[in-house]
Design an enzyme around this catalytic site. Structure first.
Site, mmCIF file in Angstrom:
data_model
loop_
_atom_site.group_PDB
_atom_site.id
_atom_site.type_symbol
_atom_site.label_atom_id
_atom_site.label_comp_id
_atom_site.label_asym_id
_atom_site.label_seq_id
_atom_site.Cartn_x
_atom_site.Cartn_y
_atom_site.Cartn_z
ATOM 1 C CE LYS A 1 -3.985 -2.251 1.809
ATOM 2 N NZ LYS A 1 -5.052 -2.382 2.754
ATOM 3 C CG ASP B 1 -7.726 -0.247 3.452
ATOM 4 O OD1 ASP B 1 -8.461 -1.046 2.832
ATOM 5 O OD2 ASP B 1 -6.478 -0.322 3.451
HETATM 6 P P1 NDP Z 1 1.677 -4.080 6.640
HETATM 7 O O1 NDP Z 1 2.662 -5.125 6.271
HETATM 8 O O2 NDP Z 1 1.712 -2.767 5.959
HETATM 9 O O3 NDP Z 1 1.803 -3.774 8.239
HETATM 10 C C1 NDP Z 1 1.932 -4.828 9.135
HETATM 11 C C2 NDP Z 1 1.786 -4.331 10.570
HETATM 12 O O4 NDP Z 1 1.792 -5.480 11.436
HETATM 13 C C3 NDP Z 1 2.928 -3.443 11.051
HETATM 14 O O5 NDP Z 1 2.435 -2.485 11.943
HETATM 15 C C4 NDP Z 1 3.853 -4.437 11.772
HETATM 16 O O6 NDP Z 1 4.648 -3.846 12.773
HETATM 17 C C5 NDP Z 1 2.802 -5.306 12.429
HETATM 18 N N1 NDP Z 1 3.326 -6.631 12.799
HETATM 19 C C6 NDP Z 1 3.719 -7.628 11.977
HETATM 20 N N2 NDP Z 1 4.127 -8.696 12.700
HETATM 21 C C7 NDP Z 1 3.975 -8.363 14.009
HETATM 22 C C8 NDP Z 1 4.229 -9.047 15.236
HETATM 23 N N3 NDP Z 1 4.696 -10.305 15.262
HETATM 24 N N4 NDP Z 1 3.939 -8.409 16.402
HETATM 25 C C9 NDP Z 1 3.443 -7.139 16.382
HETATM 26 N N5 NDP Z 1 3.202 -6.442 15.243
HETATM 27 C C10 NDP Z 1 3.462 -7.043 14.072
HETATM 28 O O7 NDP Z 1 0.232 -4.784 6.508
HETATM 29 P P2 NDP Z 1 -1.181 -4.067 6.278
HETATM 30 O O8 NDP Z 1 -1.224 -2.888 7.193
HETATM 31 O O9 NDP Z 1 -1.436 -3.872 4.843
HETATM 32 O O10 NDP Z 1 -2.213 -5.197 6.780
HETATM 33 C C11 NDP Z 1 -2.388 -5.475 8.172
HETATM 34 C C12 NDP Z 1 -3.548 -6.449 8.372
HETATM 35 O O11 NDP Z 1 -4.790 -5.844 8.019
HETATM 36 C C13 NDP Z 1 -3.462 -7.735 7.547
HETATM 37 O O12 NDP Z 1 -3.924 -8.797 8.344
HETATM 38 C C14 NDP Z 1 -4.428 -7.485 6.410
HETATM 39 O O13 NDP Z 1 -4.937 -8.684 5.871
HETATM 40 C C15 NDP Z 1 -5.510 -6.702 7.128
HETATM 41 N N6 NDP Z 1 -6.324 -5.858 6.246
HETATM 42 C C16 NDP Z 1 -7.657 -6.137 6.080
HETATM 43 C C17 NDP Z 1 -8.451 -5.342 5.278
HETATM 44 C C18 NDP Z 1 -9.906 -5.641 5.125
HETATM 45 O O14 NDP Z 1 -10.539 -5.090 4.204
HETATM 46 N N7 NDP Z 1 -10.495 -6.448 5.979
HETATM 47 C C19 NDP Z 1 -7.911 -4.186 4.561
HETATM 48 C C20 NDP Z 1 -6.514 -3.946 4.854
HETATM 49 C C21 NDP Z 1 -5.758 -4.768 5.626
HETATM 50 P P3 NDP Z 1 6.115 -3.202 12.411
HETATM 51 O O15 NDP Z 1 5.824 -1.860 11.828
HETATM 52 O O16 NDP Z 1 6.775 -3.114 13.746
HETATM 53 O O17 NDP Z 1 6.781 -4.144 11.461
#
Ligand code: NDP
Length: 275
Positions: free
Chosen positions: A67, A103
């Site tokens: 994104k 979103d």
């Molecule tokens: P990104 O990869 O952009 O961001 C991931 C986030 O998760 C970051 O804040 C990251 O933290 C955090 N993270 C990952 N692993 C861990 C962990 N083990 N412990 C704590 N934090 C963690 O992903 P998106 O933001 O695009 O997507 C996030 C979620 O939202 C997904 O599950 C996606 O499927 C869902 N989603 C659902 C939508 C819907 O329409 N229902 C729409 C958009 C997203 P850090 O910055 O520290 O790495």
């Protein structure tokens, strides 16, 4: 005449429900479209997206983890995508690429219209500061919650977002180690942990019988986070299927100029999930 082509691009993307949702919207509104999936790694994202549009593609949905990269790819941003610094929706406009972010509108519509949550009555704990979190913060703050706390593993990313949106309402950032073990009203999981079947490092005491939990992720029989919250006795444990359908409706409207109805599609998807 060949149908106009659309796709969702992400990694992983093979289990996406977007092709099903858009096929239902097209049938309902009498539009002729073809909607597919494109699996592209972060290294391959730009080339894959450009190839899709060079081949005549009309629009893309953009999902994890592209994104923020998509915001750099497009020629113009809508105000809400500019605010977010993230794009989940690309449309061709007069030969150039327009990036939008639906979103937040999708989440707020699901919370308010489908689940009757009064956001203004709540303090919000938002877990995560990635592409999805960027898109939902402004629409949540526009609903005037008492406060919004962003918690992220990489605390600098949470701080950057808190600064970015500070003019819209009371918002602050912290790391998981600073999170107090006291109950919150509305806990929104926008981390990618449910996709990996894990949980962020959360004290169970953030949840009590009044807490509404919402996981942006969704899955058959819920998600790791939604089951954890249920186990702790939260008031309601919601998952992101409704958000997915509502943001898809926003995409479809931008692309085709007609707003599809979401309730029957959401019912059908929910039945598939529990079937
Ligand atoms: P990104 O990869 O952009 O961001 C991931 C986030 O998760 C970051 O804040 C990251 O933290 C955090 N993270 C990952 N692993 C861990 C962990 N083990 N412990 C704590 N934090 C963690 O992903 P998106 O933001 O695009 O997507 C996030 C979620 O939202 C997904 O599950 C996606 O499927 C869902 N989603 C659902 C939508 C819907 O329409 N229902 C729409 C958009 C997203 P850090 O910055 O520290 O790495």
């Amino acid at each position: 005449m060949n149908p106009d082509r659309y796709a969702v691009i992400g990694h992983p993307v093979q289990h996406s429900r977007s092709p099903f949702i858009h096929a239902r919207f097209a049938a309902q509104t009498g539009q002729s479209i073809a909607y597919s999936t494109i699996d592209a790694t972060p290294e391959g994202f730009e080339a894959a997206a450009r190839e899709f549009f060079a081949g005549g593609g009309k629009g893309l949905n953009v999902t994890i983890p592209h994104k923020e990269a998509a915001a750099c790819l497009v020629d113009q941003l809508t105000p809400r995508a500019q605010r977010a610094g993230a794009v989940n929706l690309v449309a061709v406009r007069s030969g150039s690429l327009l990036g939008d972010n639906a979103d937040g509108a999708g989440l707020v519509r699901d919370l308010v219209a489908n689940h009757h949550v009064n956001i203004a009555a709540h303090g919000i704990l938002l877990l995560g500061a990635g592409g999805a979190a960027r898109g939902i913060i402004a629409p949540l703050l526009e609903r005037k919650p008492r406060e919004l706390i962003i918690v992220n593993r990489n605390v600098d990313r949470a701080r950057e977002l808190a600064q970015r949106f500070a003019d819209l309402g009371p918002v602050r950032a912290m790391g998981y180690d600073q999170l107090e073990a006291t109950p919150h009203d509305l806990v929104i999981n926008a981390t990618a942990t449910s996709l990996a079947g894990t949980l962020p490092p959360l004290p169970p005491a953030i949840i009590d019988a009044r807490t509404i939990c919402y996981d942006l992720a969704y899955g058959k029989d819920g998600t790791t986070f939604s089951r954890w919250a249920q186990h702790l006795g939260c008031a309601r444990s919601l998952t992101g299927l409704g958000m997915l359908v509502e943001q898809a409706a926003e995409s479809f409207e931008l692309w085709r100029g007609v707003r599809p109805l979401t309730d029957s599609v959401l019912r059908e998807l929910t039945a598939q999930m529990h079937g």
